[in-house]
Motif scaffolding. Sequence first.
Motif: not given
Length: 333
Positions: A95-106, A123-131
Motif C-alpha cells: 500500500l502507498q500513503l498519500i498525505t494532505a495537511s488540514t492546517d488545523e482548519n475544520p 482507508g483514511l488515517v485522520v489526525a482530526s481538527t473537527m469537533a
Amino acid sequence: MGSRPSLAQVAALSGVSVKTASRALSGEGYVAVETKARVQSAADELGYRLNRTARELRRGGNTSTLVGLLSGDLANPFYSRLASGLERELRMHGLQLITASTDENPEWEGRLTDSLLERRVRGLVVASTMAEHGHLAAERRHGSPFVFVDRPPVNLTADAVLLDNRGGAKRAAEHLLERGHRRIGIVGDLSRLSTHQDRVEGFAEAMEAAGIADWREYLLEDAHDVDKAERAVLALLARDPAPTAVFTTNNRITTGALRALRQGGGGRDTALIGFDELDLGDVLGVTVIAHDPEEMGRHAARLLLSRLDGDEGPARRVVLPTRLVERSTTAPR
C-alpha cells in the motif's frame, strides 16, 4: 501544453494491439519478453504512464493501493514522524500513503476528506481538527475504514491510537512541583483541540492536588505557532510575580519558549518542560514528556490493515505511554 499520450499511440508505435500493450505495461497475462521490451520502449519514448487508478476502478470494487493521511500542521515534526511509521508499515503490504495537511482548519479537513474518498482510497488515517465526525458514519457503514490518531473520534465509532496526554501532563507538573516550583506558567495550543484540553486537565490535577488553586492565572492558550508561543512566554515573564517555571504543551510551543527564555533577563533562570520531544532537545538540554510518533503510525497502520483484511470487531482504542526525560532545563538552580 500538449495532451498526454494514449495507450493506443503506444500500441501503434510498438506494432501491437491495445490489449497486448496494456498487458505488457501492467504485467498481467503472458506477453513475450521481446514484445514487452518493445512496448515499454515505445511508452518511454512517448512519455506514457499507465493510469493505475482508472484501471483498478474498471476492474470493479475498491482495489486502490492508496491510503490517505489527513494531518494537522505539517510544520510540526510530530506529523512527519507519524507518517514515517505509518508509511513503512503500509509499504510492506503493498500500500502507498498519500498525505494532505488540514492546517488545523475544520472546513478544509472536510473538503480533503471528501476528495480522498472520491479517489477511492482504501482507508483514511485522520489526525482530526473537527469537533465531531458523525458525518462520516455513512462512509463507515459502506466499508471505508477510518483510524483516528492523536485525537479521538467524536460521534463516530472508529479505531483510534492516542497518547496518554493527561498522564504525561500530570507528570510534567509533578516534576516541577518536586523541584519546588509553585508559580508555573502553562502555554498551550488551540483551546478547541482535545489534546490541549487533556494536557491542561492533567496539569490541573497535579496542581490542585498540591493545593495550588490559582494556577489558571498563569495559563495562556491558542499559541499555535512558534511566534505566538514566544510572545506568550514573554508575556508570562513580564508579570509580577513571574512564573519560576513554564510547561509547554507541544514541541512547536517549546521552540517558541526557548526563544523567549534566551532573550535574557529573568527568563534564563526559568525552568522549562515541554510535551513532545523536539529536534536537538538533547543538545539544548530541554526536559520533555517524550513519546514515539512513529509507533503511533505503526499501530494505526496495523489497525487499518486488520480492517482491510475483514476484521469487523468492535472499535479499538490504543493509548500509548509517555515518559519523562529529565535534562538541564529543570535541573535545580
